[in-house]
Design a protein around this motif. Structure first.
Motif, mmCIF file in Angstrom:
data_model
loop_
_atom_site.group_PDB
_atom_site.id
_atom_site.type_symbol
_atom_site.label_atom_id
_atom_site.label_comp_id
_atom_site.label_asym_id
_atom_site.label_seq_id
_atom_site.Cartn_x
_atom_site.Cartn_y
_atom_site.Cartn_z
ATOM 1 N N THR A 18 0.880 -1.098 0.111
ATOM 2 C CA THR A 18 -0.022 -0.023 -0.183
ATOM 3 C C THR A 18 0.874 1.136 0.042
ATOM 4 N N GLY A 19 1.954 1.341 0.851
ATOM 5 C CA GLY A 19 2.837 2.273 0.877
ATOM 6 C C GLY A 19 3.501 2.513 -0.499
ATOM 7 N N ALA A 20 3.874 1.521 -1.087
ATOM 8 C CA ALA A 20 4.493 1.685 -2.528
ATOM 9 C C ALA A 20 3.826 2.312 -3.584
ATOM 10 N N TYR A 21 2.215 1.819 -3.408
ATOM 11 C CA TYR A 21 1.487 2.332 -4.613
ATOM 12 C C TYR A 21 1.318 3.848 -4.120
ATOM 13 N N CYS A 22 1.188 4.183 -2.601
ATOM 14 C CA CYS A 22 0.924 5.553 -2.461
ATOM 15 C C CYS A 22 1.930 6.500 -3.033
ATOM 16 N N LEU A 23 3.155 6.018 -2.972
ATOM 17 C CA LEU A 23 4.455 6.703 -3.534
ATOM 18 C C LEU A 23 4.227 6.797 -5.022
ATOM 19 N N LEU A 24 3.562 5.886 -5.671
ATOM 20 C CA LEU A 24 3.397 5.917 -6.913
ATOM 21 C C LEU A 24 2.246 6.839 -7.609
ATOM 22 N N ARG A 25 1.270 7.082 -6.599
ATOM 23 C CA ARG A 25 0.230 8.019 -6.696
ATOM 24 C C ARG A 25 0.847 9.460 -6.728
ATOM 25 N N MET A 26 1.808 9.477 -6.113
ATOM 26 C CA MET A 26 2.359 10.963 -6.157
ATOM 27 C C MET A 26 2.733 11.413 -7.381
ATOM 28 N N SER A 28 0.522 11.347 -9.705
ATOM 29 C CA SER A 28 -0.836 11.580 -10.497
ATOM 30 C C SER A 28 -0.868 12.811 -11.107
ATOM 31 N N ARG A 29 -2.002 13.063 -12.143
ATOM 32 C CA ARG A 29 -2.375 14.448 -12.567
ATOM 33 C C ARG A 29 -3.311 15.114 -12.103
ATOM 34 N N ILE A 30 -3.846 14.358 -10.853
ATOM 35 C CA ILE A 30 -5.064 14.859 -9.913
ATOM 36 C C ILE A 30 -4.177 15.536 -8.831
ATOM 37 N N GLU A 31 -4.320 16.862 -8.651
ATOM 38 C CA GLU A 31 -3.635 17.509 -7.495
ATOM 39 C C GLU A 31 -3.850 16.920 -6.089
ATOM 40 N N GLU A 32 -5.088 16.733 -5.898
ATOM 41 C CA GLU A 32 -5.560 16.242 -4.323
ATOM 42 C C GLU A 32 -4.993 14.809 -4.397
ATOM 43 N N GLN A 33 -5.056 14.167 -5.321
ATOM 44 C CA GLN A 33 -4.214 12.583 -5.262
ATOM 45 C C GLN A 33 -2.829 12.833 -4.850
ATOM 46 N N ARG A 34 -2.116 13.755 -5.505
ATOM 47 C CA ARG A 34 -0.756 13.794 -5.054
ATOM 48 C C ARG A 34 -0.434 14.530 -3.551
ATOM 49 N N ARG A 35 -1.263 15.257 -3.324
ATOM 50 C CA ARG A 35 -1.415 15.913 -1.911
ATOM 51 C C ARG A 35 -1.480 14.783 -0.931
ATOM 52 N N THR A 36 -2.489 14.062 -0.999
ATOM 53 C CA THR A 36 -2.604 13.125 0.109
ATOM 54 C C THR A 36 -1.696 11.947 0.205
ATOM 55 N N ALA A 37 -1.416 11.568 -1.155
ATOM 56 C CA ALA A 37 -0.443 10.604 -1.308
ATOM 57 C C ALA A 37 0.814 10.040 -0.494
ATOM 58 N N GLY A 39 1.503 11.546 2.475
ATOM 59 C CA GLY A 39 1.149 11.134 3.921
ATOM 60 C C GLY A 39 0.539 9.670 4.047
ATOM 61 N N GLU A 40 -0.087 9.274 2.876
ATOM 62 C CA GLU A 40 -0.484 7.888 2.970
ATOM 63 C C GLU A 40 0.613 6.774 2.700
ATOM 64 N N ALA A 41 1.635 7.215 2.057
ATOM 65 C CA ALA A 41 2.817 6.317 1.813
ATOM 66 C C ALA A 41 3.461 6.283 3.091
ATOM 67 N N LEU A 42 3.674 7.323 3.842
ATOM 68 C CA LEU A 42 4.397 7.422 5.144
ATOM 69 C C LEU A 42 3.948 6.459 6.139
ATOM 70 N N ALA A 161 -2.422 5.858 -11.917
ATOM 71 C CA ALA A 161 -2.254 6.494 -10.520
ATOM 72 C C ALA A 161 -3.490 7.567 -10.276
ATOM 73 N N ASP A 162 -4.238 7.902 -11.184
ATOM 74 C CA ASP A 162 -5.533 8.614 -11.030
ATOM 75 C C ASP A 162 -6.615 8.025 -10.698
ATOM 76 N N ARG A 163 -6.970 6.690 -10.640
ATOM 77 C CA ARG A 163 -7.904 6.066 -10.421
ATOM 78 C C ARG A 163 -8.366 6.181 -9.011
ATOM 79 N N PRO A 164 -9.443 6.878 -8.854
ATOM 80 C CA PRO A 164 -10.136 7.162 -7.543
ATOM 81 C C PRO A 164 -10.548 5.740 -6.853
ATOM 82 N N GLU A 165 -10.928 4.681 -7.508
ATOM 83 C CA GLU A 165 -10.996 3.393 -6.723
ATOM 84 C C GLU A 165 -9.986 2.729 -6.313
#
Length: 185
Positions: A18-26, A28-37, A39-42, A161-165
């Protein structure tokens, strides 16, 4: 955390993935995804480290204090971010839960190994209820729902990396991991 070794390793794997995927979400083209990713990776990597079975490695007390300090700082950041969005409150509660578990491990490590535990404190119960409800709500949001036909017109394809689901599944797995860790506390 303390508990069965197999469950610990499964939790380590789940949280690290999960942490690795959250790093990859950073990326993302979607700003909100990048912003939270970030902290979620940490949170995912820290949960993975915390879930390593105690039979393999039992960290010294200062490691748990370092965890508490890192997640105390993360809680302050989440508190600051909560001014702009309600969803940051979940991150705040998660950071507080990590501080709580870290401090609990410094105070009575033998009680957590199953030697003389006198029951679950009230705060553990509150966190358990919160994360149980969070997991159930997140799981329900992932369940397919009947929707109206897609609107006509061109749609912009989302990157992986942009998929909300996928982001929701990531949060769901971390919520389940938090539940498992709190149960062993």
């Amino acid at each position: 955390m303390h508990g069965p070794a197999q469950a610990g390793w499964l939790l380590v794997t789940l949280c690290a993935a999960t942490g690795a995927y959250c790093l990859l979400r950073m990326r993302s083209r979607i700003e909100e995804q990048r912003r939270t990713a970030g902290g979620e990776a940490l949170m995912g990597f820290a949960m993975a480290l915390m879930a390593v079975p105690a039979a393999v490695v039992s960290p010294p007390r200062w490691v748990w204090l370092a965890y508490a300090a890192v997640f105390g700082a993360a809680a302050l950041r989440s508190l600051w971010s909560a001014r702009t969005g309600r969803h940051h409150l979940h991150h705040l509660i998660g950071a507080f839960a990590m501080v709580y578990m870290s401090l609990a491990m410094t105070m009575t490590p033998m009680a957590h190994a199953g030697h003389g535990s006198s029951g679950a404190p009230v705060l553990t119960g509150v966190f358990l209820v919160y994360f149980a409800v969070y997991v159930l709500r997140s799981g329900a949001r992932l369940a397919p729902a009947r929707t109206a036909a897609a609107p006509a017109g061109p749609s912009v394809p989302l990157g992986w990396a942009d998929r909300p689901e996928l982001a929701l599944a990531c949060r769901l797995s971390m919520g389940m991991g938090m539940l498992a860790m709190l149960l062993t506390l």
